[in-house]
Every structure is written in C-alpha cells, then in structure tokens.
Design an enzyme around this catalytic site. Structure first.
Site, PDB file in Angstrom:
ATOM      1  NE  ARG A 171      -5.084  -1.637   9.756  1.00  0.00           N
ATOM      2  CZ  ARG A 171      -4.004  -1.158   9.117  1.00  0.00           C
ATOM      3  NH1 ARG A 171      -3.998   0.030   8.595  1.00  0.00           N
ATOM      4  NH2 ARG A 171      -2.941  -1.895   9.032  1.00  0.00           N
ATOM      5  CE  LYS A 209      -2.100  -1.221   3.853  1.00  0.00           C
ATOM      6  NZ  LYS A 209      -1.444  -2.519   4.146  1.00  0.00           N
ATOM      7  NE  ARG A 238       1.804  -4.969  11.026  1.00  0.00           N
ATOM      8  CZ  ARG A 238       2.962  -4.670  10.441  1.00  0.00           C
ATOM      9  NH1 ARG A 238       4.109  -4.942  11.046  1.00  0.00           N
ATOM     10  NH2 ARG A 238       2.969  -4.090   9.267  1.00  0.00           N
ATOM     11  NE  ARG A 255       5.649   0.012  10.141  1.00  0.00           N
ATOM     12  CZ  ARG A 255       4.574  -0.153   9.382  1.00  0.00           C
ATOM     13  NH1 ARG A 255       4.513   0.426   8.198  1.00  0.00           N
ATOM     14  NH2 ARG A 255       3.564  -0.882   9.778  1.00  0.00           N
ATOM     15  NE  ARG A 285       7.565  -2.077   6.320  1.00  0.00           N
ATOM     16  CZ  ARG A 285       6.243  -2.164   6.371  1.00  0.00           C
ATOM     17  NH1 ARG A 285       5.523  -1.670   5.384  1.00  0.00           N
ATOM     18  NH2 ARG A 285       5.652  -2.734   7.377  1.00  0.00           N
TER      19      ARG A 285
HETATM   20  P1  AP5 Z   1       4.776  -1.552   1.927  1.00  0.00           P
HETATM   21  O1  AP5 Z   1       4.441  -0.813   0.691  1.00  0.00           O
HETATM   22  O2  AP5 Z   1       5.486  -0.826   2.988  1.00  0.00           O
HETATM   23  O3  AP5 Z   1       3.478  -2.337   2.467  1.00  0.00           O
HETATM   24  P2  AP5 Z   1       2.181  -1.819   3.198  1.00  0.00           P
HETATM   25  O4  AP5 Z   1       1.025  -2.466   2.536  1.00  0.00           O
HETATM   26  O5  AP5 Z   1       2.174  -0.339   3.300  1.00  0.00           O
HETATM   27  O6  AP5 Z   1       2.387  -2.521   4.589  1.00  0.00           O
HETATM   28  P3  AP5 Z   1       2.262  -1.966   6.067  1.00  0.00           P
HETATM   29  O7  AP5 Z   1       3.051  -2.917   6.920  1.00  0.00           O
HETATM   30  O8  AP5 Z   1       2.612  -0.518   6.144  1.00  0.00           O
HETATM   31  O9  AP5 Z   1       0.752  -2.165   6.319  1.00  0.00           O
HETATM   32  P4  AP5 Z   1       0.038  -2.213   7.651  1.00  0.00           P
HETATM   33  O10 AP5 Z   1      -1.349  -2.128   7.195  1.00  0.00           O
HETATM   34  O11 AP5 Z   1       0.374  -3.386   8.484  1.00  0.00           O
HETATM   35  O12 AP5 Z   1       0.645  -0.971   8.474  1.00  0.00           O
HETATM   36  P5  AP5 Z   1       0.090   0.482   8.811  1.00  0.00           P
HETATM   37  O13 AP5 Z   1       1.221   1.385   8.898  1.00  0.00           O
HETATM   38  O14 AP5 Z   1      -1.042   0.823   7.927  1.00  0.00           O
HETATM   39  O15 AP5 Z   1       5.671  -2.818   1.491  1.00  0.00           O
HETATM   40  C1  AP5 Z   1       6.131  -3.755   2.439  1.00  0.00           C
HETATM   41  C2  AP5 Z   1       7.503  -4.300   2.014  1.00  0.00           C
HETATM   42  O16 AP5 Z   1       7.399  -4.999   0.775  1.00  0.00           O
HETATM   43  C3  AP5 Z   1       8.577  -3.218   1.768  1.00  0.00           C
HETATM   44  O17 AP5 Z   1       9.807  -3.748   2.148  1.00  0.00           O
HETATM   45  C4  AP5 Z   1       8.524  -2.995   0.272  1.00  0.00           C
HETATM   46  O18 AP5 Z   1       9.749  -2.535  -0.234  1.00  0.00           O
HETATM   47  C5  AP5 Z   1       8.179  -4.389  -0.232  1.00  0.00           C
HETATM   48  N1  AP5 Z   1       7.368  -4.375  -1.450  1.00  0.00           N
HETATM   49  C6  AP5 Z   1       6.290  -3.562  -1.696  1.00  0.00           C
HETATM   50  N2  AP5 Z   1       5.767  -3.859  -2.900  1.00  0.00           N
HETATM   51  C7  AP5 Z   1       6.501  -4.889  -3.409  1.00  0.00           C
HETATM   52  C8  AP5 Z   1       6.451  -5.643  -4.612  1.00  0.00           C
HETATM   53  N3  AP5 Z   1       5.523  -5.387  -5.543  1.00  0.00           N
HETATM   54  N4  AP5 Z   1       7.335  -6.645  -4.783  1.00  0.00           N
HETATM   55  C9  AP5 Z   1       8.289  -6.901  -3.851  1.00  0.00           C
HETATM   56  N5  AP5 Z   1       8.404  -6.213  -2.689  1.00  0.00           N
HETATM   57  C10 AP5 Z   1       7.523  -5.224  -2.466  1.00  0.00           C
HETATM   58  O19 AP5 Z   1      -0.548   0.248  10.280  1.00  0.00           O
HETATM   59  C11 AP5 Z   1       0.278  -0.030  11.388  1.00  0.00           C
HETATM   60  C12 AP5 Z   1      -0.556  -0.167  12.637  1.00  0.00           C
HETATM   61  O20 AP5 Z   1      -1.232   1.073  12.922  1.00  0.00           O
HETATM   62  C13 AP5 Z   1      -1.682  -1.208  12.581  1.00  0.00           C
HETATM   63  O21 AP5 Z   1      -1.220  -2.516  12.874  1.00  0.00           O
HETATM   64  C14 AP5 Z   1      -2.667  -0.663  13.629  1.00  0.00           C
HETATM   65  O22 AP5 Z   1      -2.241  -1.002  14.919  1.00  0.00           O
HETATM   66  C15 AP5 Z   1      -2.540   0.844  13.454  1.00  0.00           C
HETATM   67  N6  AP5 Z   1      -3.538   1.371  12.511  1.00  0.00           N
HETATM   68  C16 AP5 Z   1      -3.311   1.895  11.280  1.00  0.00           C
HETATM   69  N7  AP5 Z   1      -4.462   2.244  10.678  1.00  0.00           N
HETATM   70  C17 AP5 Z   1      -5.456   1.928  11.548  1.00  0.00           C
HETATM   71  C18 AP5 Z   1      -6.865   2.022  11.495  1.00  0.00           C
HETATM   72  N8  AP5 Z   1      -7.505   2.475  10.408  1.00  0.00           N
HETATM   73  N9  AP5 Z   1      -7.580   1.617  12.575  1.00  0.00           N
HETATM   74  C19 AP5 Z   1      -6.965   1.156  13.671  1.00  0.00           C
HETATM   75  N10 AP5 Z   1      -5.632   1.004  13.773  1.00  0.00           N
HETATM   76  C20 AP5 Z   1      -4.874   1.390  12.722  1.00  0.00           C
HETATM   77 MG    MG Z   2       2.260   1.045   4.888  1.00  0.00          MG
END
Ligand code: AP5
Ligand code: MG
Length: 207
Positions: free
Chosen positions: A88, A13, A163, A152, A122
């Site tokens: 979410r 994402k 997660r 992270r 990552r």
């Molecule tokens: P990346 O693009 O960073 O993936 P991502 O989908 O953004 O993954 P996240 O881990 O950020 O998602 P998340 O939903 O767990 O975390 P968030 O910060 O939203 O890519 C990941 C890796 O893969 C990287 O190394 C990248 O280089 C690699 N990659 C990407 N694309 C690739 C490809 N095509 N091929 C190969 N490699 C690739 O949330 C964190 C926490 O915040 C949650 O757990 C929760 O506690 C809280 N939170 C956030 N939003 C809410 C909400 N709405 N409600 C309640 N709690 C929330």
């Molecule tokens: Mg992300």
C-alpha cells in the site's frame, strides 16, 4: 501465479478476489481482513491496528510487512496467492520484493466519485462475502452462508474521506512502480458490473 490486487477503497478488490480465488485456485490474502480478525480477537496487533484503521491511516509498515512475510510461508500459499490491500506504499512494495515473486499487478480503475456510495452502502458477512444495499432488496442475511450482514466500522463518510486521501498520496504511486516493472495490467472496466469486471480480469490472467 502470484497476483497483487491494487485499487482505491471500494474499487472492488474484495469482490473480485473471491471470484478469482474460485476460478484460479489462488489463496486470497487481505491485510484488511487479517487486521479485522485481530481486532475481533482482541490481540495486541488488533489493538494497535484499530486506531489507524478508524482514522483511515495505514497500520505501521513493520507490523504489516511482518504479517504478510509470515503468511506467505504457510503451506496453503505455496501454489499461488492474491494480495488484496498489500502493498500500500512504496516501502511495502520494496519490502515485498525481498520475500516474494510477483507475476502481475491488477489495478482496478474506478472513478473516485463512485467510491463513497459503494463503500457506505456495503454490507459484509463474517464469511468474507460483501454486498451493496442496492442489490440486497432488504435482505439482511448472507446469500452464501446465511450469516448476519453488518457494516464495517471504517465504512462511514468521515473515515472513507481519510482512506481516499491515504490512497491518493501513498498507494496510487504504486501504479507507476509496477508499470515501470512491466507488471501492471489495468482493469479498465472497474465501473462495470462485478461480472463485467471479472470477465476482463479473466482475459488478462488467461494471457
Ligand atoms: P469491495 O469489493 O468490498 O471493495 P474493496 O476494494 O475491497 O474495498 P475496501 O474498502 O475493502 O478497500 P480498502 O482498501 O479501503 O480496505 P482494506 O480492508 O483493504 O467493494 C466495495 C463495495 O462496492 C461493496 O458494497 C461491493 O458490493 C460494491 N461493488 C464491488 N464491485 C462493484 C461493481 N463492479 N459495481 C458495483 N458495485 C460494486 O483496509 C482497511 C484498512 O486496513 C486500511 O484503511 C488500513 O488502515 C489497514 N490496512 C490494510 N492493509 C494495509 C497495509 N498494507 N498497510 C497498512 N495498513 C493496511
Ligand atoms: Mg476489501
């Protein structure tokens, strides 16, 4: 154009969001980034969010919804935005409808078996860029801004497992929710290279 980016942790994402933001001039709003900024700044929201994030659980809905609702009123959100990591769960999706008009929900589909390696490998920069160790060739600085790369805190195997459970039980039902609304577009190339994924997203958004 107002877009939701849906996908499991590690689906790409954030990676796609920076590409989409650049091409379509959309504001990137990541609730995860907002929480991490609050944790770093030592705010009350940050203190609350940290315990949930460390446990791989969702931060309470009232807090999360209020943050997004407010963020969407800012001047820079008036020409279109991309929500990364929100909604979410079904409650958040229903709340969002009360204060926003969503045009499309892009669901980045990636096999769960790939996610653990992607996340644990990552490395991120404070400017928002993210990399994978397999493509860094030992580099420790951000290619965009020269900042120091780091891991992270929630990118460890135990928290990632939690997660993924949270995603499967609470977030995945949103796929059907947006399908029923006729707003779902599935990005089937999610396991391809970031450029291949982006190419398909452009095809979808240009329609
Ligand atoms: P990346 O693009 O960073 O993936 P991502 O989908 O953004 O993954 P996240 O881990 O950020 O998602 P998340 O939903 O767990 O975390 P968030 O910060 O939203 O890519 C990941 C890796 O893969 C990287 O190394 C990248 O280089 C690699 N990659 C990407 N694309 C690739 C490809 N095509 N091929 C190969 N490699 C690739 O949330 C964190 C926490 O915040 C949650 O757990 C929760 O506690 C809280 N939170 C956030 N939003 C809410 C909400 N709405 N409600 C309640 N709690 C929330
Ligand atoms: Mg992300």
């Amino acid at each position: 154009m107002n877009v939701i980016l849906l996908g499991a942790p590690g689906a790409g994402k954030g990676t796609q969001a920076s590409k989409i933001a650049e091409k379509y001039n959309l504001l990137h709003i990541s609730t995860g980034d907002i929480f991490r900024a609050n944790i770093k700044g030592g705010t009350e929201i940050g203190k609350l969010a940290k315990s949930f994030i460390d446990a791989g659980k969702l931060v309470p809905d009232e807090v999360t919804c209020a943050i997004v609702k407010d963020r969407l009123t800012w001047e820079d959100a008036q020409n279109g935005y991309m929500l990364d990591g929100f909604p979410r769960n079904l409650f958040q999706a229903e709340e969002l409808e009360k204060f926003a008009k969503i045009d499309i929900c892009l669901n980045i589909d990636v096999d769960e078996a790939l996610l653990m390696d992607r996340i644990c490998g990552r490395r991120v920069c404070k400017c928002g860029e993210s990399y994978h160790v397999s493509t860094l060739n030992g580099e420790t600085k951000c290619r965009k801004c020269g900042g120091e790369l780091y891991q992270r805190e929630d990118d460890n195997p135990q928290t990632v497992k939690a997660r993924l459970i949270t995603y499967n039980t609470q977030t995945a039902p949103l796929i059907d929710y947006y399908k029923k609304q006729g707003k779902l577009a599935t990005v089937t190339s999610g396991e391809g290279s970031p450029d291949e994924v982006f190419e398909q997203i452009v095809e979808i958004l240009d329609k």
